[in-house]
Design an enzyme around this catalytic site. Structure first.
Site, mmCIF file in Angstrom:
data_model
loop_
_atom_site.group_PDB
_atom_site.id
_atom_site.type_symbol
_atom_site.label_atom_id
_atom_site.label_comp_id
_atom_site.label_asym_id
_atom_site.label_seq_id
_atom_site.Cartn_x
_atom_site.Cartn_y
_atom_site.Cartn_z
ATOM 1 N N GLY A 220 11.466 -2.071 5.583
ATOM 2 C CA GLY A 220 9.774 -1.370 5.331
ATOM 3 C C GLY A 220 9.706 0.737 6.687
ATOM 4 O O GLY A 220 9.317 0.207 7.145
ATOM 5 N N ASP B 263 13.518 -0.380 2.132
ATOM 6 C CA ASP B 263 12.619 -0.825 1.641
ATOM 7 C C ASP B 263 12.449 -1.144 0.465
ATOM 8 O O ASP B 263 13.435 -1.210 -0.573
ATOM 9 C CB ASP B 263 11.133 0.589 2.117
ATOM 10 N N TYR C 94 -2.706 -12.528 8.144
ATOM 11 C CA TYR C 94 -1.687 -11.909 9.038
ATOM 12 C C TYR C 94 -2.182 -12.045 9.762
ATOM 13 O O TYR C 94 -0.567 -12.632 10.781
ATOM 14 C CB TYR C 94 -2.333 -10.111 9.018
HETATM 15 C C1 AKB Z 1 -4.053 -3.826 11.405
HETATM 16 O O1 AKB Z 1 -5.813 -3.781 11.195
HETATM 17 O O2 AKB Z 1 -4.476 -5.108 10.917
HETATM 18 C C2 AKB Z 1 -3.313 -2.932 11.574
HETATM 19 C C3 AKB Z 1 -2.589 -3.920 13.104
HETATM 20 C C4 AKB Z 1 -4.339 -3.924 14.112
HETATM 21 O O3 AKB Z 1 -2.094 -4.550 13.000
HETATM 22 N N1 AKB Z 1 -3.545 -1.832 11.734
#
Ligand code: AKB
Length: 317
Positions: free
Chosen positions: A10, A36, A141
């Site tokens: 990455g 990457d 995430y």
């Molecule tokens: C996001 O905003 O997703 C990232 C983080 C805070 O992990 N910058």
């Protein structure tokens, strides 16, 4: 500094591109292998195309260069991840497990795995969020990072793989652009100011979030990785704080140099993400265990951001 072979996965990203240059300057260009999914034409150094969902390719590159240390920085971030939740989960988890597994199989000495403030949710104390706060992430995430933290601890406990991790706040630098995050506005706002554009902000004026200047983020990563193993007491991920501010506070700081700068607020789905994230972070465990201390606050960061971006845009005309 003793040379060792380091792989960055990455390396084209917001953090990866800056970290690669810093590692090259510490360990020498011949010791740092950037990778990457595509080659940045301006890149100077050793580069390999790696799609981290491909375990065989990672194994091959580790063996080709006798890699001893890996920084795995590839991930889909909080805002972009919400567009395709299952794809984001598959990608983030597959890449991470491939890196951990390849490191175990090939006896890599150390792995860096970034986590994020996105692991926290509204069940945590959101002011001065403690290291061991309850984790109920609201984004895919965040869920993938929380799972990754537990996998990191598992690989350390079961196999002795030395994985080290930081829960990054939003990272702000002039060298590179973020992509797909909820904290991205805090980089974009400086570009708008220097280009004399009105800034449209997707968070409301009072939404405070934890942030960090790029040079502190890079230094923290390298300091954590260089710390003696006995100092690393947290094997999930370390809380880390730099500064905390709202859009209104960063806007007012920029206005000291650009008095005519204008901001408009047009909140979107990222507001809902930000509302469940910490406003500030308690990082005393990182301070105690490996001596972490941030150097930059909003004022000192703003002065460097504006100066460097002015230089950059002046060069382009
Ligand atoms: C996001 O905003 O997703 C990232 C983080 C805070 O992990 N910058």
């Amino acid at each position: 500094m003793q040379s060792k072979n380091i792989l960055i996965i990455g390396a084209n990203g917001q953090l990866g591109s800056v970290l690669t240059k810093e590692l090259q300057s510490i360990y020498g260009k011949e010791s740092v292998i950037a990778s990457d999914v595509f080659l940045d034409t301006e890149f100077d150094g050793i580069f390999e195309i790696i799609d981290a969902t491909d375990l065989d390719k990672i194994n091959k590159i580790i063996n080709k260069y006798s890699i001893k240390e890996i920084y795995h920085l590839a991930a889909i971030l909080s805002a972009k991840g919400e567009e395709k939740p299952l794809w984001t989960w598959d990608l983030n988890i597959k890449m991470m497990l491939n890196v951990f597994e390849a490191s175990r199989l090939n006896k890599v000495n150390k792995v860096f795995f970034p986590s994020s403030i996105a692991v926290f949710g509204d069940k945590a104390q959101l002011i001065n969020t403690p290291q061991s706060a309850f984790l109920n992430p609201s984004t895919v995430y965040g869920i993938s990072k929380a799972a990754g933290e537990n996998w990191a601890q598992y690989y350390f406990t079961k196999y002795g793989l030395d994985i080290r991790s930081i829960r990054y706040p939003g990272i702000i630098g002039y060298q590179s652009m973020p992509g797909g995050g909820t904290t991205d506005y805090a980089v974009d706002i400086y570009h708008s100011a220097v280009k004399n554009e009105i800034f449209s902000c997707f968070l409301d004026s009072e939404t405070k979030l934890p942030m960090m200047f790029m040079s502190d983020a890079i230094r923290s990563t390298i300091e954590l990785m260089q710390s003696p193993i006995e100092n690393i007491k947290i094997r999930t991920s370390y809380n880390l704080a730099g500064m905390s501010f709202s859009p209104n506070q960063i806007y007012n700081e920029i206005k000291k140099s650009y008095p005519d700068f204008k901001i408009e607020y047009e909140t979107d789905f990222r507001q809902t993400i930000a509302d469940k994230w910490p406003k500030s972070i308690d990082d005393k465990q990182a301070r105690n265990d490996w001596g972490w201390k941030p150097k930059f606050d909003l004022t000192s960061m703003t002065s460097i951001m504006l100066e460097k971006l002015k230089e950059k845009y002046n060069k382009q005309v």
